[in-house]
Scaffold this motif. Structure first.
Motif, short mmCIF file in Angstrom:
data_model
loop_
_atom_site.label_atom_id
_atom_site.label_comp_id
_atom_site.label_asym_id
_atom_site.label_seq_id
_atom_site.Cartn_x
_atom_site.Cartn_y
_atom_site.Cartn_z
N THR A 28 68.36 101.54 100.47
CA THR A 28 69.60 101.22 101.20
C THR A 28 70.82 101.76 100.48
N LEU A 29 70.86 101.56 99.17
CA LEU A 29 72.00 102.05 98.40
C LEU A 29 72.02 103.58 98.37
N GLY A 87 73.91 102.66 105.80
CA GLY A 87 73.36 101.41 105.32
C GLY A 87 72.83 100.54 106.45
#
Length: 261
Positions: A194-195, A213
């Motif tokens: 996600t990051l 995201g």
């Protein structure tokens, strides 16, 4: 519990989730754990190749649509259509309306039924349509979308292989990897992907970072809903279910990446 060298896990991941010439040296639960934790890395490589294929066509003067077709075709080729086949079989099993044992037998058959054909058609159309739109915005966004989608698709496999999710059959790839990933390993993997997606999106601005995201989170949420439904319906997961989860997550991520500000 003995520790598995990272190389064993990577061999398992690339050897089972791609056609790359990687020899799987171990086929046990500990190697499977490392392999499923490394599944997003397979997606990163597959997505990168898919993005390069789309970019190459654009450089040669092809349309965004053709670039999108190439970016969708590459993952299918690099997996021998494994995930697409799993998606079709899962759709046939769910759509049959039969008890779990009969549905699992339908999923093992070599032919594809009407539910599988229809599902494949719409999923592939959605993937091509979404990528064509993003490539139309810019080649860089298209490449990032291909990478984010493929990586998120394999992350869905990591989460589906977490502890507590049973196998529907005592044999097959599903049984080999079901429940091998501890939750404490799955959560950091999800956070890292996600990051990473947010960071890639940030190259184009704040909204793209947010959208990337959300694409990952939405994809994982939809895949989780499908996973729970399949677990209730079949009594657990199979290799086909894993394939269906990957394609579902990847497609959802692409669709979200088309959302306009």
């Amino acid at each position: 519990m003995s520790m598995i060298p990272p190389l064993d896990g990577l061999r398992f991941a690339f050897g089972t989730l791609s056609v790359l010439p990687v020899k799987v040296s171990r086929w046990d639960r500990e190697a499977a754990r490392g392999g499923m934790l490394g599944a997003p890395l397979v997606g990163l490589v597959v997505g990168g190749v898919a993005g390069v294929a789309g970019l190459l066509l654009l450089v040669l003067g092809a349309s965004a649509l053709l670039a999108a077709v190439a970016s969708v075709a590459v993952p299918a080729v690099l997996t021998r259509g494994l995930h697409l086949d799993g998606l079709a079989d899962t759709a046939d099993g769910l759509g049959s309306g039969k008890p779990a044992e009969d549905a699992l037998r339908i999923m093992k058959q070599s032919d594809i039924g009407p539910f599988g054909v229809i599902t494949l058609l719409f999923v592939l159309l959605a993937q091509v349509g979404a990528l064509a739109q993003v490539y139309g915005e810019s080649w860089a966004r298209g490449v990032v979308a291909a990478v984010v989608s493929a990586t998120t698709a394999r992350l869905a496999l990591t989460l589906a292989a977490r502890a507590g999710v049973p196998a529907a059959r005592p044999e097959g790839l599903g049984a080999a990897v079901a429940g091998v990933v501890p939750v404490r390993g799955a959560v950091p993997a999800a956070a890292a992907v996600t990051l990473g997606a947010v960071g890639a999106g940030a190259l184009f601005g704040a909204y793209d970072a947010l959208r990337a995201g959300l694409a990952v989170l939405a994809a994982l949420a939809v895949a989780e809903l499908l996973l729970r439904h399949c677990t209730r319906r079949f009594g657990g997961v199979t290799g086909d279910v894993f394939g269906g989860l990957a394609e579902t997550a990847g497609t959802t991520a692409l669709v979200v990446l088309t959302f306009a500000p």
